[in-house]
Design a protein around this motif. Structure first.
Motif, PDB file in Angstrom:
ATOM      1  N   LEU A 142      -6.445   7.787  -5.715  1.00 52.82           N
ATOM      2  CA  LEU A 142      -6.159   6.367  -5.482  1.00 52.82           C
ATOM      3  C   LEU A 142      -4.868   5.900  -6.148  1.00 52.82           C
ATOM      4  O   LEU A 142      -4.391   4.791  -5.853  1.00 52.82           O
ATOM      5  CB  LEU A 142      -7.326   5.508  -5.967  1.00 52.82           C
ATOM      6  CG  LEU A 142      -8.558   5.514  -5.065  1.00 52.82           C
ATOM      7  CD1 LEU A 142      -9.777   5.004  -5.822  1.00 52.82           C
ATOM      8  CD2 LEU A 142      -8.310   4.675  -3.817  1.00 52.82           C
ATOM      9  N   GLY A 143      -4.314   6.682  -7.051  1.00 55.87           N
ATOM     10  CA  GLY A 143      -3.057   6.301  -7.675  1.00 55.87           C
ATOM     11  C   GLY A 143      -3.130   4.988  -8.438  1.00 55.87           C
ATOM     12  O   GLY A 143      -2.141   4.233  -8.481  1.00 55.87           O
ATOM     13  N   GLY A 144      -4.281   4.699  -9.024  1.00 61.90           N
ATOM     14  CA  GLY A 144      -4.422   3.480  -9.810  1.00 61.90           C
ATOM     15  C   GLY A 144      -4.819   2.250  -9.027  1.00 61.90           C
ATOM     16  O   GLY A 144      -5.059   1.190  -9.611  1.00 61.90           O
ATOM     17  N   ARG A 145      -4.898   2.368  -7.698  1.00 66.84           N
ATOM     18  CA  ARG A 145      -5.262   1.210  -6.872  1.00 66.84           C
ATOM     19  C   ARG A 145      -6.770   1.104  -6.730  1.00 66.84           C
ATOM     20  O   ARG A 145      -7.493   2.075  -6.904  1.00 66.84           O
ATOM     21  CB  ARG A 145      -4.619   1.320  -5.482  1.00 66.84           C
ATOM     22  CG  ARG A 145      -3.096   1.270  -5.476  1.00 66.84           C
ATOM     23  CD  ARG A 145      -2.571   1.242  -4.035  1.00 66.84           C
ATOM     24  NE  ARG A 145      -2.886   2.484  -3.345  1.00 66.84           N
ATOM     25  CZ  ARG A 145      -2.100   3.548  -3.333  1.00 66.84           C
ATOM     26  NH1 ARG A 145      -0.959   3.533  -3.996  1.00 66.84           N
ATOM     27  NH2 ARG A 145      -2.439   4.633  -2.668  1.00 66.84           N
ATOM     28  N   ARG A 146      -7.219  -0.093  -6.363  1.00 70.75           N
ATOM     29  CA  ARG A 146      -8.636  -0.253  -6.047  1.00 70.75           C
ATOM     30  C   ARG A 146      -8.894   0.383  -4.685  1.00 70.75           C
ATOM     31  O   ARG A 146      -8.034   0.391  -3.804  1.00 70.75           O
ATOM     32  CB  ARG A 146      -9.014  -1.734  -6.007  1.00 70.75           C
ATOM     33  CG  ARG A 146      -8.344  -2.511  -4.874  1.00 70.75           C
ATOM     34  CD  ARG A 146      -8.834  -3.940  -4.801  1.00 70.75           C
ATOM     35  NE  ARG A 146      -8.169  -4.677  -3.732  1.00 70.75           N
ATOM     36  CZ  ARG A 146      -8.558  -4.681  -2.467  1.00 70.75           C
ATOM     37  NH1 ARG A 146      -9.622  -3.980  -2.103  1.00 70.75           N
ATOM     38  NH2 ARG A 146      -7.894  -5.378  -1.555  1.00 70.75           N
ATOM     39  N   PRO A 147     -10.089   0.913  -4.478  1.00 67.06           N
ATOM     40  CA  PRO A 147     -10.396   1.459  -3.151  1.00 67.06           C
ATOM     41  C   PRO A 147     -10.516   0.345  -2.123  1.00 67.06           C
ATOM     42  O   PRO A 147     -10.994  -0.756  -2.431  1.00 67.06           O
ATOM     43  CB  PRO A 147     -11.742   2.165  -3.363  1.00 67.06           C
ATOM     44  CG  PRO A 147     -12.344   1.484  -4.547  1.00 67.06           C
ATOM     45  CD  PRO A 147     -11.204   1.072  -5.425  1.00 67.06           C
ATOM     46  N   LEU A 148     -10.076   0.627  -0.906  1.00 63.95           N
ATOM     47  CA  LEU A 148     -10.259  -0.307   0.199  1.00 63.95           C
ATOM     48  C   LEU A 148     -11.611   0.001   0.838  1.00 63.95           C
ATOM     49  O   LEU A 148     -11.809   1.094   1.364  1.00 63.95           O
ATOM     50  CB  LEU A 148      -9.133  -0.154   1.230  1.00 63.95           C
ATOM     51  CG  LEU A 148      -7.780  -0.710   0.809  1.00 63.95           C
ATOM     52  CD1 LEU A 148      -6.708  -0.340   1.831  1.00 63.95           C
ATOM     53  CD2 LEU A 148      -7.841  -2.222   0.642  1.00 63.95           C
ATOM     54  N   THR A 149     -12.532  -0.930   0.781  1.00 72.03           N
ATOM     55  CA  THR A 149     -13.875  -0.698   1.272  1.00 72.03           C
ATOM     56  C   THR A 149     -14.132  -1.503   2.540  1.00 72.03           C
ATOM     57  O   THR A 149     -13.257  -2.205   3.040  1.00 72.03           O
ATOM     58  CB  THR A 149     -14.904  -1.095   0.203  1.00 72.03           C
ATOM     59  OG1 THR A 149     -14.870  -2.514   0.014  1.00 72.03           O
ATOM     60  CG2 THR A 149     -14.601  -0.403  -1.130  1.00 72.03           C
ATOM     61  N   ARG A 150     -15.355  -1.409   3.035  1.00 71.97           N
ATOM     62  CA  ARG A 150     -15.751  -2.157   4.227  1.00 71.97           C
ATOM     63  C   ARG A 150     -16.310  -3.537   3.883  1.00 71.97           C
ATOM     64  O   ARG A 150     -16.599  -4.318   4.787  1.00 71.97           O
ATOM     65  CB  ARG A 150     -16.814  -1.371   5.000  1.00 71.97           C
ATOM     66  CG  ARG A 150     -16.354   0.004   5.447  1.00 71.97           C
ATOM     67  CD  ARG A 150     -17.503   0.790   6.076  1.00 71.97           C
ATOM     68  NE  ARG A 150     -17.057   2.084   6.593  1.00 71.97           N
ATOM     69  CZ  ARG A 150     -17.823   2.918   7.271  1.00 71.97           C
ATOM     70  NH1 ARG A 150     -19.102   2.599   7.505  1.00 71.97           N
ATOM     71  NH2 ARG A 150     -17.352   4.057   7.711  1.00 71.97           N
ATOM     72  N   SER A 151     -16.460  -3.824   2.612  1.00 70.66           N
ATOM     73  CA  SER A 151     -17.219  -5.010   2.205  1.00 70.66           C
ATOM     74  C   SER A 151     -16.358  -6.195   1.762  1.00 70.66           C
ATOM     75  O   SER A 151     -16.904  -7.175   1.261  1.00 70.66           O
ATOM     76  CB  SER A 151     -18.176  -4.636   1.066  1.00 70.66           C
ATOM     77  OG  SER A 151     -17.461  -4.132  -0.051  1.00 70.66           O
ATOM     78  N   GLY A 152     -15.046  -6.115   1.952  1.00 73.34           N
ATOM     79  CA  GLY A 152     -14.199  -7.177   1.421  1.00 73.34           C
ATOM     80  C   GLY A 152     -13.744  -8.238   2.402  1.00 73.34           C
ATOM     81  O   GLY A 152     -13.050  -9.190   2.028  1.00 73.34           O
TER      82      GLY A 152
END
Length: 308
Positions: A142-152
């Protein structure tokens, strides 16, 4: 020569010699397990299974295309989390009479697709099987980023897509029909071309949700709607439906998934990245609507009685 003639360890050695190890792999094939770097401290992991006769046909697809397809659909899942793919682990089953050259060419396809994103085949296993089976595990960082999920996704967000939709489904339909085929559409079925840059683009532009369209646009957006507790409203006029997809083009776009495009939601005030196309909006409610109505059954389900 067949893989039965060569033997398990001879096959593994021959395949390993064709692979390359990128900087993300600290220790590649040759030991009991691989070692893959995880600079972020977290590892994105996904797995998928491809079975001859279900996901590919040997009379329609050669080993190189099958390798590219197997890698692509797993790398796309990592990208959909906003991560950079780092490595694949590959389980390969095949009949003993399979030609060694066939297996080696399959490995070339896996390697070349990984090269597009700087990933590597870090290891795996081979077994004798009644038909060709591939079990792929993909890893990413992820390189320090938050994961992109389906719930946002949130009401007011814009729904957008990146990549082709419906091409692979149209190509498969032509192959099944057995008549004249459009080479570009058939090629799309044999070997998807995900826009791998989409994950980074979405993350950098504040996407609230993202996924790989693998089972159909309506069906997959339904996962975002369910996970986020919202309704997704698609604008039929905004859907990209090229004439070459034929009279069923709209259906292919809405229900075909093997192009591995990406669909996401973005805050309304956000300027979409180049190459992304707005196709709808997020609203309060549930489900997915197309021009204000439910589209009906469509998309892929592995249990045949549920496929539309």
């Amino acid at each position: 020569m067949t893989i039965g003639d060569l033997g398990e360890f001879g096959l593994i050695a021959g395949i390993t010699q064709r692979l390359t190890s990128g900087p993300s792999v600290a220790l590649g094939p040759g030991d009991d397990a691989a070692v893959v770097n995880a600079p972020d401290g977290r590892v994105v992991a996904t797995t998928d299974l491809l079975v001859e006769g279900r996901h590919f046909r040997l009379d329609w697809s050669g080993p190189y295309d099958i390798g590219r397809k197997a890698a692509a659909q797993n790398l796309a899942d990592v990208v959909a989390m906003g991560a950079r793919p780092t490595a694949l682990l590959v389980g390969f089953g095949a009949p003993a009479h399979t030609a060694v050259e066939w297996a080696q060419t399959l490995a070339d396809g896996l390697r070349d697709e990984c090269d597009l994103v700087g990933a590597s085949v870090a290891g795996g296993d081979v077994v004798r099987a009644g038909s060709v089976v591939l079990a792929i595990t993909a890893l990413g960082d992820l390189g320090g980023r938050r994961p992109l999920t389906r719930s946002g996704a949130r009401p007011g967000d814009v729904v957008a897509v990146r990549g082709r939709l419906g091409y692979a489904a149209a190509g498969l339909a032509q192959l099944l029909a057995g008549g004249a085929c459009d080479p570009e559409l058939v090629d799309a079925h044999r070997r998807p071309r995900p826009p791998y840059e989409a994950g980074t683009e979405a993350a950098e532009h504040g996407a609230t949700a993202l996924l790989d369209v693998s089972d159909g646009l309506v069906q997959d957006l339904g996962h975002i709607a369910a996970a986020s507790g919202v309704r997704i409203e698609l604008d039929g006029a905004a859907l990209p439906v090229p004439a070459r997809l034929g009279p069923d083009g709209r259906h292919h776009v809405l229900t075909g998934g093997e192009d591995h495009a990406f669909a996401g939601t973005f805050p309304q005030a956000t300027r979409l990245p180049d190459g992304w196309r707005a196709i709808g909006r997020v609203a309060e409610g549930t489900g997915v609507l197309v021009d204000g109505a439910e589209y009906g059954r469509g998309g892929w389900d592995h249990f045949p009685d549920k496929n539309g």
